[in-house]
Design an enzyme around this catalytic site. Sequence first.
Site, PDB file in Angstrom:
ATOM      1  N   LYS A 105       0.848  -1.208   0.000  1.00 57.42           N
ATOM      2  CA  LYS A 105       0.000   0.000   0.000  1.00 57.42           C
ATOM      3  C   LYS A 105       0.877   1.249   0.000  1.00 57.42           C
ATOM      4  CE  LYS A 105      -0.394   0.030   5.051  1.00 57.42           C
ATOM      5  NZ  LYS A 105      -1.310   0.050   6.203  1.00 57.42           N
ATOM      6  N   LYS A 133       9.745   9.447  -0.238  1.00 57.73           N
ATOM      7  CA  LYS A 133       9.698  10.469  -1.304  1.00 57.73           C
ATOM      8  C   LYS A 133      10.139   9.897  -2.648  1.00 57.73           C
ATOM      9  CE  LYS A 133      12.379  13.415   0.873  1.00 57.73           C
ATOM     10  NZ  LYS A 133      12.437  12.791   2.201  1.00 57.73           N
ATOM     11  N   CYS A 485       3.888  13.380  21.121  1.00 58.14           N
ATOM     12  CA  CYS A 485       5.236  12.812  21.263  1.00 58.14           C
ATOM     13  C   CYS A 485       5.187  11.408  21.850  1.00 58.14           C
ATOM     14  CB  CYS A 485       6.088  13.725  22.147  1.00 58.14           C
ATOM     15  SG  CYS A 485       7.805  13.169  22.336  1.00 58.14           S
ATOM     16  N   CYS A 489      10.759  11.401  23.497  1.00 59.57           N
ATOM     17  CA  CYS A 489      11.942  12.265  23.606  1.00 59.57           C
ATOM     18  C   CYS A 489      12.328  12.327  25.076  1.00 59.57           C
ATOM     19  CB  CYS A 489      11.686  13.665  23.028  1.00 59.57           C
ATOM     20  SG  CYS A 489      10.780  14.786  24.095  1.00 59.57           S
TER      21      CYS A 489
END
Length: 648
Positions: A105, A133, A485, A489
């Site tokens: 997909k 990309k 988040c 982090c």
Amino acid sequence: MDGGTADVQAELDSVEAELEVVELQIAELLQKQTELTSRKNALLQHLEEACDAAQPSSSSSSSSSKSSGADVVMSKQELQRYDGTDFAWSREVEQHLKDSFHLSKFRPLQLRAINLSLTGRDLFLVMPTGRGKSLCYQLPAVCSKGFTLVVTPLVSLMEDQIMYLKSIEVSAVMLNASSSKEHAKTVMAGMIDPKTPFKLLYVTPEKIAKSKLLMSRLEKAYNANLLSRIAVDEVHCCSQWGHDFRPDYKLLGILKRQFSKVPLLGLTATATSSVLKDCEKILCVSKPVTLTASFNRTNLYYEVRIKDSDNDASISDITSLIKSRYKDQSGIVYVFSQKDAESVAAELQKRDIQAYPYHANMDPDDKSRVHRKWTSNKIQVVVATVAFGMGIDKPDVRFVIHHTISKSIENYYQESGRAGRDDRPADCIVYFGFADVFRISTMVVMENVGQQKLLQMVDYCQNVDRCRRSLMAVHFDEVWDDEGCNQMCDACRHSKGVDYTNVDITEYARQVVQIVELATSMDEKLTPLKLVEAWMGKGPAKRRKMIQTTTLPRHQAETVIVRLLLQGYLREDFSFTPYTTYFYVKLGRKAPLLKSQTLTVSMKMRTAGTGAAVVKAASGQGKSKEGKRSVQSAGDAPVSKKVKKDLP
């Protein structure tokens, strides 16, 4: 001068000094107004998109992309049409997705970008590192007549792409400075062959700029309708306001001027709207569609560690991480220079880690060998400069460690984004060291906004309580909710049980400024190292009598000096020699403000909690080893707030 005149002169000097202070305060307020206005506009856009999303839509797509109305007049509903599968090429696209690229997909925005490109639209695609990309021009290339020209900035990127394409039996070739004459001749002939022996041709921007033969072949291919598409990867390199400006990218406007009917696709992970506007002009693209995906990659964990001034200690810490947390797992260690790449790789090898250097000055065959061995997991770690990077598509990179900070938030986002492309959890750790700030500063001194971008990266590293992703979001014009988040982090994960307080550093600021003023009066230049040592009482005895020294541990002293640089009480001053560039510290534009007794300068610090990551700054324990490695500072606290506690 009589007594009356002297009094008037003294009062005039006082008024002028006050005016200077007021002008600085006005400038600060105007800057704050600009920031708040930008934030307001982003929030309004966020609300508008939320309202649009709530409206019934004829499209079944739920893509979270946003288009820039300034670039092309296309409504959200019109864009959503390109998420569909009712185009003439849709069946072929679906077939190649599964049979050629072995994917089940599309990821968000991929199908939209592919359909727009196959329609013949010019397109800018802003998508996080590792979100696919390259598929947005590779798949259309396979579905189109002729070949797609791909402009990429680095040979390592070309090699990585071609290695992958060959593995899935998609024909691709490249031309660069190291291509043999025989290979170049074969490629040039293939460009004008109606049967097109390859679907993708990778070139560097330098090749476009310098090879008249290549341009003549492209012109013949264009006239024969064999040039189907132009993809400019890492398109932000076009702009001098981008974080990786490449001069030869500025010459790529010739492609659209000469081949106006060929659709152009510009791709990047890190361009802001202003950089994209610049790229439009440079590439001679009129009103492209712009698609922007969220910068956030949920599987990446971001962490900042304080870098010990003792290089052996930081190497030992990295070694410990690789041998324990990342045992038998693949990763990258980024370093500042070619020399660092060699030395850090050698140190890791001494500690029984399969690590090899990679930098621009290596023999091309050696670079290719290291790249291939790392890709096939025959070596565990590549110790690299930024020459190893853009477009690297190894899916199972479990860690990206920065031995030295990046030169900008954009660079760090892109470099760290080489981790976890398989969507599994991966770590992005940066070591923040005092001396590194000034090493990098001398490297970016010639860049238009180099210092500004570096200081933003330093601010990111000095942060102790704000979500790392929220700090990144500011740079990518995105509204961010810290809940997103999900404790991925260090700031969010360790926030429970930790107190943060605004710490008054006004007197320390005055002490530091006094030292700089004294050096200036004696016509001496102060390096950051000399400034720290002078403040800690390590300079000449004569000078020690003229200044107030500090009892702060060295790391806290360095932290305060960096904060004063960030806030504008100190500034950089460079000296150029035929061999190197030196960084010196001078008084910043806000230094005169410290003469006001009402001014408060503050910074945020961790002051209580559990675990090694917390330093009890207010209890005098800052001199411990744990404290030394853990003290950090964060964003500017408003000077009007009452300060709760002083540094020890």
